[in-house]
Each structure stands twice: as structure tokens, then as C-alpha cells.
Design a protein around this motif. Structure first.
Motif, PDB file in Angstrom:
ATOM      1  N   TYR A 212       0.841  -1.202   0.000  1.00  0.00           N
ATOM      2  CA  TYR A 212       0.000   0.000   0.000  1.00  0.00           C
ATOM      3  C   TYR A 212       0.879   1.258   0.000  1.00  0.00           C
ATOM      4  N   LEU A 213       1.926   1.232   0.788  1.00  0.00           N
ATOM      5  CA  LEU A 213       2.838   2.392   0.840  1.00  0.00           C
ATOM      6  C   LEU A 213       3.517   2.599  -0.511  1.00  0.00           C
ATOM      7  N   LEU A 214       3.930   1.500  -1.135  1.00  0.00           N
ATOM      8  CA  LEU A 214       4.604   1.617  -2.435  1.00  0.00           C
ATOM      9  C   LEU A 214       3.645   2.160  -3.500  1.00  0.00           C
ATOM     10  N   GLU A 215       2.390   1.779  -3.376  1.00  0.00           N
ATOM     11  CA  GLU A 215       1.398   2.280  -4.351  1.00  0.00           C
ATOM     12  C   GLU A 215       1.051   3.749  -4.113  1.00  0.00           C
ATOM     13  N   HIS A 216       1.384   4.265  -2.940  1.00  0.00           N
ATOM     14  CA  HIS A 216       0.991   5.643  -2.606  1.00  0.00           C
ATOM     15  C   HIS A 216       2.173   6.598  -2.491  1.00  0.00           C
ATOM     16  N   GLY A 217       3.339   6.205  -2.977  1.00  0.00           N
ATOM     17  CA  GLY A 217       4.430   7.160  -3.063  1.00  0.00           C
ATOM     18  C   GLY A 217       5.762   6.714  -2.503  1.00  0.00           C
ATOM     19  N   ALA A 218       5.800   5.579  -1.810  1.00  0.00           N
ATOM     20  CA  ALA A 218       7.081   5.131  -1.249  1.00  0.00           C
ATOM     21  C   ALA A 218       8.040   4.725  -2.362  1.00  0.00           C
ATOM     22  N   GLN A 219       9.300   5.079  -2.187  1.00  0.00           N
ATOM     23  CA  GLN A 219      10.352   4.638  -3.102  1.00  0.00           C
ATOM     24  C   GLN A 219      11.141   3.580  -2.363  1.00  0.00           C
ATOM     25  N   GLY A 220      10.645   2.349  -2.383  1.00  0.00           N
ATOM     26  CA  GLY A 220      11.279   1.282  -1.633  1.00  0.00           C
ATOM     27  C   GLY A 220      10.849   1.308  -0.178  1.00  0.00           C
ATOM     28  N   ILE A 221      11.332   0.302   0.566  1.00  0.00           N
ATOM     29  CA  ILE A 221      11.019   0.238   1.994  1.00  0.00           C
ATOM     30  C   ILE A 221      12.291  -0.023   2.790  1.00  0.00           C
ATOM     31  N   CYS A 222      12.215   0.224   4.096  1.00  0.00           N
ATOM     32  CA  CYS A 222      13.251  -0.203   5.034  1.00  0.00           C
ATOM     33  C   CYS A 222      12.689  -1.333   5.888  1.00  0.00           C
ATOM     34  N   VAL A 223      13.571  -2.204   6.307  1.00  0.00           N
ATOM     35  CA  VAL A 223      13.247  -3.141   7.382  1.00  0.00           C
ATOM     36  C   VAL A 223      14.424  -3.132   8.342  1.00  0.00           C
ATOM     37  N   ALA A 224      14.182  -3.639   9.562  1.00  0.00           N
ATOM     38  CA  ALA A 224      15.268  -3.647  10.542  1.00  0.00           C
ATOM     39  C   ALA A 224      16.085  -4.922  10.459  1.00  0.00           C
ATOM     40  N   LYS A 225      15.433  -6.021  10.106  1.00  0.00           N
ATOM     41  CA  LYS A 225      16.083  -7.317  10.215  1.00  0.00           C
ATOM     42  C   LYS A 225      16.044  -8.090   8.899  1.00  0.00           C
ATOM     43  N   LEU A 226      17.045  -8.946   8.736  1.00  0.00           N
ATOM     44  CA  LEU A 226      17.123  -9.823   7.567  1.00  0.00           C
ATOM     45  C   LEU A 226      15.854 -10.678   7.442  1.00  0.00           C
ATOM     46  N   GLY A 227      15.359 -11.177   8.573  1.00  0.00           N
ATOM     47  CA  GLY A 227      14.148 -12.007   8.558  1.00  0.00           C
ATOM     48  C   GLY A 227      12.948 -11.251   7.989  1.00  0.00           C
ATOM     49  N   GLU A 228      12.873  -9.945   8.281  1.00  0.00           N
ATOM     50  CA  GLU A 228      11.788  -9.142   7.714  1.00  0.00           C
ATOM     51  C   GLU A 228      11.995  -8.977   6.205  1.00  0.00           C
ATOM     52  N   ALA A 229      13.248  -8.803   5.806  1.00  0.00           N
ATOM     53  CA  ALA A 229      13.539  -8.666   4.366  1.00  0.00           C
ATOM     54  C   ALA A 229      13.176  -9.948   3.627  1.00  0.00           C
ATOM     55  N   GLU A 230      13.471 -11.097   4.247  1.00  0.00           N
ATOM     56  CA  GLU A 230      13.139 -12.379   3.602  1.00  0.00           C
ATOM     57  C   GLU A 230      11.630 -12.483   3.358  1.00  0.00           C
ATOM     58  N   ILE A 231      10.857 -12.044   4.348  1.00  0.00           N
ATOM     59  CA  ILE A 231       9.395 -12.103   4.207  1.00  0.00           C
ATOM     60  C   ILE A 231       8.928 -11.149   3.087  1.00  0.00           C
ATOM     61  N   MET A 232       9.433  -9.926   3.120  1.00  0.00           N
ATOM     62  CA  MET A 232       8.995  -8.948   2.111  1.00  0.00           C
ATOM     63  C   MET A 232       9.372  -9.444   0.706  1.00  0.00           C
ATOM     64  N   ALA A 233      10.591  -9.966   0.555  1.00  0.00           N
ATOM     65  CA  ALA A 233      11.046 -10.432  -0.761  1.00  0.00           C
ATOM     66  C   ALA A 233      10.183 -11.602  -1.236  1.00  0.00           C
ATOM     67  N   ALA A 234       9.840 -12.484  -0.295  1.00  0.00           N
ATOM     68  CA  ALA A 234       8.994 -13.627  -0.677  1.00  0.00           C
ATOM     69  C   ALA A 234       7.612 -13.168  -1.132  1.00  0.00           C
ATOM     70  N   HIS A 235       7.235 -11.950  -0.734  1.00  0.00           N
ATOM     71  CA  HIS A 235       5.939 -11.395  -1.165  1.00  0.00           C
ATOM     72  C   HIS A 235       6.111 -10.395  -2.312  1.00  0.00           C
ATOM     73  N   GLY A 236       7.236 -10.463  -2.981  1.00  0.00           N
ATOM     74  CA  GLY A 236       7.402  -9.685  -4.213  1.00  0.00           C
ATOM     75  C   GLY A 236       7.883  -8.258  -4.018  1.00  0.00           C
ATOM     76  N   ILE A 237       8.358  -7.929  -2.815  1.00  0.00           N
ATOM     77  CA  ILE A 237       8.840  -6.561  -2.562  1.00  0.00           C
ATOM     78  C   ILE A 237      10.336  -6.660  -2.284  1.00  0.00           C
ATOM     79  N   ASP A 238      11.152  -6.113  -3.180  1.00  0.00           N
ATOM     80  CA  ASP A 238      12.585  -6.300  -2.933  1.00  0.00           C
ATOM     81  C   ASP A 238      13.435  -5.045  -3.114  1.00  0.00           C
ATOM     82  N   ASP A 239      12.784  -3.890  -3.198  1.00  0.00           N
ATOM     83  CA  ASP A 239      13.581  -2.650  -3.105  1.00  0.00           C
ATOM     84  C   ASP A 239      13.643  -2.297  -1.617  1.00  0.00           C
ATOM     85  N   ILE A 240      14.616  -2.922  -0.951  1.00  0.00           N
ATOM     86  CA  ILE A 240      14.640  -2.914   0.519  1.00  0.00           C
ATOM     87  C   ILE A 240      15.998  -2.443   1.019  1.00  0.00           C
ATOM     88  N   LEU A 241      15.959  -1.596   2.040  1.00  0.00           N
ATOM     89  CA  LEU A 241      17.169  -1.290   2.815  1.00  0.00           C
ATOM     90  C   LEU A 241      17.027  -1.949   4.177  1.00  0.00           C
TER      91      LEU A 241
END
Ligand SMILES: Cc1ncc(COP(=O)(O)O)c(C=O)c1O
Length: 366
Positions: free
Chosen positions: A58-87
Motif C-alpha cells: 500500500y505504501l509503495l502504491e501511494h508514493g514510497a520509493q522502496g522500503i526499510c526493514v530492521a532485520k534480515l528475517g523481515e527482508a526475507e518475508i517482504m522479498a517472498a511477497h514480491g517486494i525487494d527494493d529494501i534497505l
């Protein structure tokens, strides 16, 4: 529970439950992006709070340029759901994590990381060399929080030393001023954020003076992002709590965001006239930022009474009466640690349940 099995209204929902007010959530998101609409600074919201791919999308559809996560485990989840412009904003250290990072980068090479030690950077460089990967890296700079990050005056020498790592591509710096986010007075917050940005700028200029480009300068949270964005060297901000807000942030002056997240609980005992017991204790509401606030219950205050129990204590001026079976809502004092206790966000609009968002990265602390 999935969306097709939702009860129709909040009244029919079992408790304790985490409730998103869809209207307020959408308003918060719109207000955040509106603040940067005419800015050269982009918004990369932090998903360490929401931990949910549906929210990220929802954030990406409304103006976000990528996302941040704090942990690798969160990045793994986001990537598995098709979101991979991640810091990933926390340093990745230790052989098990480095191996997981490599596995993730193989399929998602856009993921960026931060480093603040040569040991940490060297281990990632070495792992990447065997795989032919070039890892995008930001140098984490300490701008006053005194948590992670190299001192600003050491940033240039560090950046130079990083040139020994052929598989790391230094793309910028991160300087997060977490210690300023909750300063109550907006002017004080602005002044201190400006000083923090000056130390981040010291790092940027020092690195650029060596002929090393610094395309990304990322910083800021909900309390400071608009102030950080006033600095000409800042390119990106990373606010996160604005999405839902909590009682600690709501007490922070000058922010345009509203409470969009509550814990719904049930009164399970009312044996005394001056207090009732609800089914939400330490396992439903975090306490690291103080106690949750009852919503629309003036004269009642909340105290935890164990892992599964909470007390609502009646002050003499309370006008509302509570009895067994009543439902109450509480505004968490700290959303990050409260959200991490729950399986799903139950989403209501005008009292009607419209969706259920699984908090897929809940508990992903590694
Ligand atoms: C590195 C970093 N950036 C951004 C944020 C988002 O800050 P906030 O939740 O105050 O918006 C956090 C939150 O802890 C953080 O650790």
C-alpha cells in the motif's frame, strides 16, 4: 482467520485483537507523502513496525520509493511477497546471517544493507566474492544516538578502507537520529535534527572529498523526517511509526498523524466498583514505553495485571460504567513491540470489519 471468514462487525470479533482503523491509517499515509510531494527527498518507509507485506505494498502504491526493514528475517518475508527494493537498516554480522543474506541477494540483488565495521564488511565481501555478487552498501554513521554507526569524522577514512572490498559497492550513508524522535517540542526537535544532519553532512563531504560518490543520504523517523529533509544533502527519509502511531508518539508535538491502531479487549471480571479486569496484559500490549491508554474512556486508566490480564482503574470523575462483557479499546504506548505480539491486523472501517492482514514478519527478529 482470512478475510473471507471475517465476522461482520467489531462486536463479533474475539479479543484481544489488534484493530486498524482503515480511514485513519489511509489518512496518515496520505499526510506523510503529501509532506514530501514537492520535495527532492524520497520516502522509504520503515516496516519494522507494521511487519506486513500488505502494508508495504500500500505504501509503495501511494508514493514510497522502496522500503526499510530492521532485520534480515523481515527482508526475507517482504522479498517472498514480491517486494525487494529494501534497505536493511541494522548491521548484518555473523556467519549464519551472512549466509542467509547471500541466499537472499542471489534472487534479490537490489536489497541494500548497512555496515559500520571493517570486520562486518569484510565477511560480507568475502561471501559475495564466491557468488559473483556486488552488494549495495550504505555506511552507517552515528549522528548522536550513540547506537550503531561510525563517528562522522571517521566516515571518510572508513569509506576509503572499504575500497579494499571489490564486492561491496558503497552507495551512500545512513544516519538515524533515533534519540530525537520523541522530543516533545517541535522547535527543539527541528534544531537538534538540524545539528544531527550537520554531522551527517560532515561524513558525506569527507567521503566526497576523497572522490567517492555518495548518491544516497538516508535518515529520519516520524518525528524528524520533515526537518531532516530541509538539509540539502539529504536524499531520503525513513519514517515508520506515522503509519499507525502510538500514545508516546501522539504526545510528541507538531505531528500531523493520528492514532490508527488499538487493541480491542473484553472486560472479563468486575468484582470491584473501582476497577475491572480485561483480557489484555503483557502478552497483548507492550510496556516498554509505559502503559497503554484506554480510548474514549475518560476517567479510566490501564495497568497491566499479569501476562493475560489488565486492570482498568476507575478515577472518581469517570462517567462511563464498565461491566463484564463490555469491549474496550486501548491505544498502545509503543506500536513496534505491541504489533510483534499479534498474528494479524483486523481492519475496520466505520465499525465494520473489512479485512484481515496477517503480520507475516511478526517474530522475525533474526
Ligand atoms: C534506522 C531506523 N530508521 C527509521 C526508523 C523509523 O522511525 P519511527 O518509527 O520513529 O518513524 C527506525 C525506528 O526505530 C529506525 O531504527
Amino acid at each position: 482467520m482470512n478475510a473471507t471468514h471475517l465476522p461482520a462487525s467489531l462486536e463479533d470479533l474475539d479479543t484481544p485483537a489488534l484493530i486498524v482503523d482503515a480511514l485513519q491509517y489511509e489518512r496518515n499515509v496520505a499526510r506523510c507523502f503529501a509532506a514530501f510531494a514537492n520535495s527532492r527527498v524520497t520516502v522509504r518507509p520503515h516496516l519494522k513496525t507494521a511487519k506486513t507485506p500488505i502494508v508495504a505494498r500500500y505504501l509503495l502504491e501511494h508514493g514510497a520509493q522502496g522500503i526499510c526493514v530492521a532485520k534480515l528475517g523481515e527482508a526475507e518475508i517482504m522479498a517472498a511477497h514480491g517486494i525487494d527494493d529494501i534497505l536493511i537498516t541494522t548491521e548484518i554480522v555473523g556467519a549464519p546471517k551472512v549466509a542467509r543474506l547471500m541466499a537472499l541477494l542471489r534472487d534479490h540483488p537490489r536489497i541494500r544493507i548497512v555496515v559500520d565495521s571493517l570486520d562486518g564488511a569484510g565477511a560480507i565481501d568475502q561471501a559475495a566474492s564466491g557468488l559473483g555478487l556486488r552488494v549495495q552498501v550504505l555506511l552507517d554513521v552515528n549522528v548522536g544516538q550513540n547506537r550503531c554507526g561510525v563517528q562522522p569524522e571517521r566516515a571518510a577514512i572508513f569509506a576509503q578502507q572499504m575500497q579494499q572490498f571489490p564486492n561491496l559497492e558503497l552507495i551512500g550513508v545512513q544516519g538515524y537520529e533515533g534519540h530525537l524522535q520523541h522530543l516533545r517540542d517541535p522547535e527543539d526537535r527541528r534544531r537538534q535534527a538540524r545539528a544531527a544532519m550537520e554531522s551527517l553532512a560532515l561524513a558525506v563531504v569527507g567521503i566526497r572529498d576523497l572522490g567517492i560518490a555518495v548518491p544516497v543520504v538516508t535518515t529520519g523517523g516520524t518525528g524528524t523526517s520533515v526537518f531532516c529533509a530541509e538539509h540539502p544533502l539529504v536524499t531520503e527519509v525513513q519514517p515508520g511509526s506515522f503509519i499507525f502511531m502510538d500514545s508516546d508518539y501522539l504526545a510528541t508535538g507538531g505531528l500531523p498523524f493520528v492514532s490508527a491502531l488499538t487493541v480491542l479487549a473484553t472486560v472479563i471480571s468486575a468484582a470491584s466498583s473501582d476497577r475491572v479486569v480485561i483480557d489484555a496484559g503483557h502478552k497483548s500490549l507492550s510496556m516498554d514505553s509505559g502503559f497503554a491508554q484506554p480510548k474514549n474512556l475518560s476517567g479510566w486508566r490501564y495497568e497491566p495485571a499479569g501476562d493475560e490480564h489488565g486492570l482498568l482503574i476507575r478515577d472518581p470523575g469517570a462517567t462511563v460504567n464498565l461491566t463484564v462483557g463490555d469491549r474496550v479499546e486501548l491505544i498502545p504506548s509503543h506500536i513496534d513491540t505491541t504489533v510483534n505480539l499479534h498474528d494479524a491486523f483486523m481492519v475496520q472501517r466505520d465499525g465494520m470489519l473489512e479485512d484481515c492482514w496477517p503480520i507475516v514478519a511478526r517474530g522475525k527478529v533474526q
